[in-house]
Design an enzyme around this catalytic site. Structure first.
Site, PDB file in Angstrom:
ATOM      1  CE  LYS A 263      -2.869   3.340   2.009  1.00 38.52           C
ATOM      2  NZ  LYS A 263      -1.414   4.617   2.345  1.00 38.52           N
ATOM      3  CG  ASP A 282      -7.081   3.341   2.071  1.00 38.19           C
ATOM      4  OD1 ASP A 282      -7.924   3.140   1.942  1.00 38.19           O
ATOM      5  OD2 ASP A 282      -6.756   4.255   3.140  1.00 38.19           O
TER       6      ASP A 282
END
Length: 322
Positions: A263, A282
């Site tokens: 991420k 996320d």
DNA sequence: GCCCAGGACCTAT
DNA sequence: ATAGGTCATGGG
């Protein structure tokens, strides 16, 4: 010695077309952490080795008294009700004022704010049947993907993990004041010439120890910062090389850094390398995907700018209350 | 007190 | 490869 409160002289500012450009939205979109709203409703951003002050002129019918202190309910959307029609009016009438020279705008800030990219083509490309995405895009129509500094994005998004935006800002400001270069503006008749700190260079940050970072409240990410600064300074990972790579290569290279996972690597690719195809997932995005796209998000329909849509979705999910 | 925030690392299977 | 535990700090 007043530091704020006086409206800046308008002759210091250059005027920029604000189509698909909302400082308010960009500042609150979670991609930058050193852009801050001032008491008078203007903004400042520290980037490119300097500080820029800027403000947005709203259409007069929406903001009758421009210099009235606005309530710091920071993320108020500029559009009320359902957005699609009113947003267009807003776009047309908006003007950005920046306190820089025309030359600095052309060589630095125009690129920084990605003003060479036509964002209307992103807005109009949305599947008409995708009501969620249409709402998200209409809500955040003034968002742009800034061209921020790669090194700053690496550190900022290592700090961002398992953290909230308010504290991310605070942590970043802390390392700037402790390790960054202090700038004392040479007084140029402006009343707002208080000093500020640049984001520390890799060499500056590499002087810190893990214990120092912990003492500054950076928590368990302190080790990541030490390790990553070392990796960059030693040349084990090269910033210049990263800038030459395409998205898959850059992503793989970034994953070598301690504290950088999938991420965070995607955030760095999107915000620090302007790879618009990077799509950071996320907790917020994951929730949206499961709630609104149980059969999968249509990535193929938006190939090449998936990350832009991700940013609209993130901002919408974070601020709209939907 | 608990839970969450722009997750990633470490270890054990 | 993949799952579960751990990691600091602050605000609701």
């Amino acid at each position: 010695m007043t530091t704020h409160a006086q409206p800046h002289k308008s002759d210091k500012y250059i005027r920029v077309d604000g189509t698909n450009f909302s400082i308010n939205q960009i500042s609150a979109s979670g991609q930058c952490f050193r852009m801050t709203e001032q008491e008078d409703g203007s903004f400042q951003v520290i980037a490119n080795g300097r500080r820029l002050r800027l403000k947005q002129e709203q259409p007069s019918y929406q903001t009758p008294s421009p210099y009235q202190a606005q309530s710091p309910s920071q993320n108020q959307p500029q559009t009320s009700g359902d957005e699609l029609s009113t947003s267009k009016e807003f776009q047309k009438n908006s003007v950005i004022l920046m306190d820089c020279s025309e030359e600095d705008f052309q060589t630095i800030w125009k690129s920084y704010f990605d003003l060479d990219t036509d964002y209307s083509r992103f807005l109009t490309s949305i599947d008409p049947d995708d009501t969620y995405l249409r709402s998200a895009v209409a809500y955040g129509h003034g968002i742009r993907i800034l061209r921020q500094d790669l090194w700053e994005m690496i550190i900022s998004f290592i700090i961002s993990q398992q953290n909230n935006i308010r504290r991310i800002r605070k942590c970043i400001e802390t390392i700037c004041t402790h390790y960054g270069t202090k700038i004392d503006p040479t007084n140029d008749t402006d009343t707002c010439s208080d000093s500020f700190y640049l984001f520390p260079t890799p060499e500056q940050l590499a002087t810190a120890t893990e214990e120092e970072f912990r003492a500054l409240g950076l928590g368990y990410r302190s080790r990541y910062l030490v390790e990553t600064a070392r990796s960059i300074v030693s040349g084990e990972v090269s910033l210049d090389a990263l800038r030459q790579m395409d998205y898959p290569s850059a992503r793989a290279e970034l994953l070598k850094l301690c504290g950088v996972g999938a991420k965070v690597a995607d955030c760095i690719c999107l915000f620090g390398l302007h790879h618009l195809e990077a799509f950071p997932i996320d907790t917020h995005i994951r929730q949206v995907l499961t709630a609104h796209y149980p059969d999968g998000f249509p990535f193929d329909s938006y190939a090449g700018y998936e990350g832009v849509l991700q940013q609209y979705i993130f901002y919408y999910d974070l601020n709209s209350g939907h």
